[in-house]
Every structure is written in structure tokens, then in C-alpha cells.
Design a protein around this motif. Structure first.
Motif, PDB file in Angstrom:
ATOM      1  N   VAL A 139       0.851  -1.199   0.000  1.00  0.00           N
ATOM      2  CA  VAL A 139       0.000   0.000   0.000  1.00  0.00           C
ATOM      3  C   VAL A 139       0.886   1.249   0.000  1.00  0.00           C
ATOM      4  O   VAL A 139       2.084   1.170   0.276  1.00  0.00           O
ATOM      5  N   GLN A 140       0.263   2.379  -0.282  1.00  0.00           N
ATOM      6  CA  GLN A 140       1.037   3.623  -0.246  1.00  0.00           C
ATOM      7  C   GLN A 140       1.295   4.008   1.218  1.00  0.00           C
ATOM      8  O   GLN A 140       0.460   3.779   2.094  1.00  0.00           O
ATOM      9  N   THR A 142       1.522  -7.059  10.692  1.00  0.00           N
ATOM     10  CA  THR A 142       2.923  -6.612  10.679  1.00  0.00           C
ATOM     11  C   THR A 142       3.114  -5.656   9.511  1.00  0.00           C
ATOM     12  O   THR A 142       2.661  -5.935   8.391  1.00  0.00           O
ATOM     13  N   ARG A 143       3.773  -4.543   9.784  1.00  0.00           N
ATOM     14  CA  ARG A 143       4.091  -3.577   8.725  1.00  0.00           C
ATOM     15  C   ARG A 143       5.579  -3.673   8.391  1.00  0.00           C
ATOM     16  O   ARG A 143       6.423  -3.674   9.285  1.00  0.00           O
ATOM     17  N   ILE A 144       5.859  -3.762   7.109  1.00  0.00           N
ATOM     18  CA  ILE A 144       7.252  -3.759   6.654  1.00  0.00           C
ATOM     19  C   ILE A 144       7.416  -2.525   5.765  1.00  0.00           C
ATOM     20  O   ILE A 144       6.579  -2.284   4.881  1.00  0.00           O
ATOM     21  N   ASN A 145       8.452  -1.748   6.020  1.00  0.00           N
ATOM     22  CA  ASN A 145       8.697  -0.590   5.155  1.00  0.00           C
ATOM     23  C   ASN A 145       9.413  -1.066   3.894  1.00  0.00           C
ATOM     24  O   ASN A 145      10.480  -1.662   3.969  1.00  0.00           O
ATOM     25  N   THR A 146       8.780  -0.837   2.750  1.00  0.00           N
ATOM     26  CA  THR A 146       9.296  -1.355   1.476  1.00  0.00           C
ATOM     27  C   THR A 146       9.412  -0.218   0.469  1.00  0.00           C
ATOM     28  O   THR A 146       9.112   0.946   0.787  1.00  0.00           O
ATOM     29  N   ALA A 147       9.833  -0.528  -0.739  1.00  0.00           N
ATOM     30  CA  ALA A 147       9.911   0.482  -1.798  1.00  0.00           C
ATOM     31  C   ALA A 147       9.532  -0.178  -3.110  1.00  0.00           C
ATOM     32  O   ALA A 147       9.864  -1.346  -3.353  1.00  0.00           O
ATOM     33  N   GLY A 148       8.833   0.566  -3.953  1.00  0.00           N
ATOM     34  CA  GLY A 148       8.422   0.045  -5.265  1.00  0.00           C
ATOM     35  C   GLY A 148       9.603   0.017  -6.218  1.00  0.00           C
ATOM     36  O   GLY A 148      10.459   0.910  -6.193  1.00  0.00           O
ATOM     37  N   GLY A 149       9.644  -1.011  -7.052  1.00  0.00           N
ATOM     38  CA  GLY A 149      10.759  -1.148  -8.001  1.00  0.00           C
ATOM     39  C   GLY A 149      10.689  -0.145  -9.121  1.00  0.00           C
ATOM     40  O   GLY A 149      11.718   0.232  -9.697  1.00  0.00           O
ATOM     41  N   PHE A 150       9.511   0.320  -9.479  1.00  0.00           N
ATOM     42  CA  PHE A 150       9.344   1.209 -10.636  1.00  0.00           C
ATOM     43  C   PHE A 150       9.563   2.668 -10.232  1.00  0.00           C
ATOM     44  O   PHE A 150      10.436   3.337 -10.776  1.00  0.00           O
ATOM     45  N   LYS A 164      10.557   3.652  -7.244  1.00  0.00           N
ATOM     46  CA  LYS A 164      11.645   3.703  -6.247  1.00  0.00           C
ATOM     47  C   LYS A 164      11.283   4.587  -5.056  1.00  0.00           C
ATOM     48  O   LYS A 164      12.122   5.201  -4.427  1.00  0.00           O
ATOM     49  N   GLU A 165       9.967   4.653  -4.790  1.00  0.00           N
ATOM     50  CA  GLU A 165       9.501   5.435  -3.634  1.00  0.00           C
ATOM     51  C   GLU A 165       9.114   4.485  -2.522  1.00  0.00           C
ATOM     52  O   GLU A 165       8.700   3.346  -2.777  1.00  0.00           O
ATOM     53  N   SER A 166       9.206   4.995  -1.284  1.00  0.00           N
ATOM     54  CA  SER A 166       8.817   4.161  -0.145  1.00  0.00           C
ATOM     55  C   SER A 166       7.342   3.803  -0.238  1.00  0.00           C
ATOM     56  O   SER A 166       6.515   4.650  -0.585  1.00  0.00           O
ATOM     57  N   ASN A 167       7.046   2.556   0.064  1.00  0.00           N
ATOM     58  CA  ASN A 167       5.658   2.174   0.297  1.00  0.00           C
ATOM     59  C   ASN A 167       5.657   1.263   1.523  1.00  0.00           C
ATOM     60  O   ASN A 167       6.673   1.177   2.210  1.00  0.00           O
TER      61      ASN A 167
END
Ligand code: 2BA
Length: 109
Positions: free
Chosen positions: A8-9, A28-36, A38-41
């Protein structure tokens, strides 16, 4: 049981987690980033009983918005004398990308 994996955003993650925990889901929340972009999601992970999947889907749908983001494409390789005017491109980022997997085992030890 199922494992729900919802990307999610970042702006929606807090409200989504509040809504899920208010309904007594463990999350559980994991801080991730989109591959396209490259912003945090944020990736929200929860293990639930099969019958709870649709309820969780509707909570995700209610709390996650589609947004339009503008990106500036990389300029092409230019020959001398050529010039390039960069136009931003609009990308629609979904409310949520949700994956539901069969969960072989679940234990709280
Ligand atoms: P991003 O990879 O940063 O992608 C953001 C948005 O950019 C996407 O929104 C989509 O509209 C666009 N996009 C992504 N890849 C593209 C491509 N190759 N060509 C053109 N446009 C592209 P969403 O589809 O709503 O995805 C939001 C985020 O969900 C993604 O962030 C990524 O982190 C995750 N995601 C989406 N689909 C996924 C998949 N099949 N597997 C794993 N993660 C996925």
C-alpha cells in the motif's frame, strides 16, 4: 489459513493498520519500496482464517486510495544541436496490490 500480503502507499498505511487492529487483526508492517517509482511504500502482512479474507479485503479497499504521481522520464542520448523538453508522465498508483497465499503452517510459540 491464508497469508495476506498487501503493498500500500505509505500515506495510507497508518489508517489501514489502525482499522485492522481495531477489528482485532494481528498485523505486521514492513517498510518497502516500489521497483518502478523507487519510492517508499508499506507492506502489510497478516495471517488470517480463510473466512476472514474478504473482510480484510474490504478494510484494505476502504482505507487505501488510488493516486496519480508524476514522474520525469530520463532524457534520451542527444546528438549535438538537439534539445529535449522533458514532459512529466503520469502514473496511477493503485490503492493496494494484494496477494493471498495458502499458509501451510501458523504457530505462535
Ligand atoms: P512501483 O513498482 O513503484 O510501481 C508504481 C506504479 O507504477 C504502479 O502502480 C504502476 O502504475 C506503475 N508501474 C509499475 N511498473 C511499471 C512498468 N513496468 N511499466 C509501466 N508502469 C509501471 P501499482 O501497480 O498500483 O503498484 C504499486 C506498487 O505495488 C509497486 O510500486 C510495487 O511496489 C507493488 N507491486 C505492484 N505489482 C506488483 C507485483 N506484480 N509484484 C510485486 N509487487 C508489485
Amino acid at each position: 489459513m491464508k497469508l495476506i500480503w498487501a503493498i500500500v502507499q505509505k500515506d495510507d498505511a497508518g489508517a489501514l493498520i489502525d482499522a485492522l487492529t481495531k477489528d482485532e487483526y494481528r498485523v505486521t508492517r514492513i517498510n518497502t519500496a516500489g521497483g518502478f517509482l523507487k519510492e517508499s511504500n508499506a507492506t502489510v502482512v497478516l495471517a488470517v482464517e480463510d473466512y476472514q479474507v474478504e473482510r480484510v479485503m474490504s478494510i484494505i479497499e476502504r482505507n487505501c486510495q488510488t493516486r496519480v504521481k508524476q514522474i520525469n522520464p530520463l532524457p534520451p542520448i542527444m546528438e549535438p544541436g538537439e534539445f529535449y523538453v522533458p514532459y512529466p508522465v503520469e502514473v496511477e498508483v493503485g490503492g493496494a496490490t494484494v496477494m493471498v497465499l495458502d499458509l501451510a503452517d501458523f504457530r505462535r510459540l
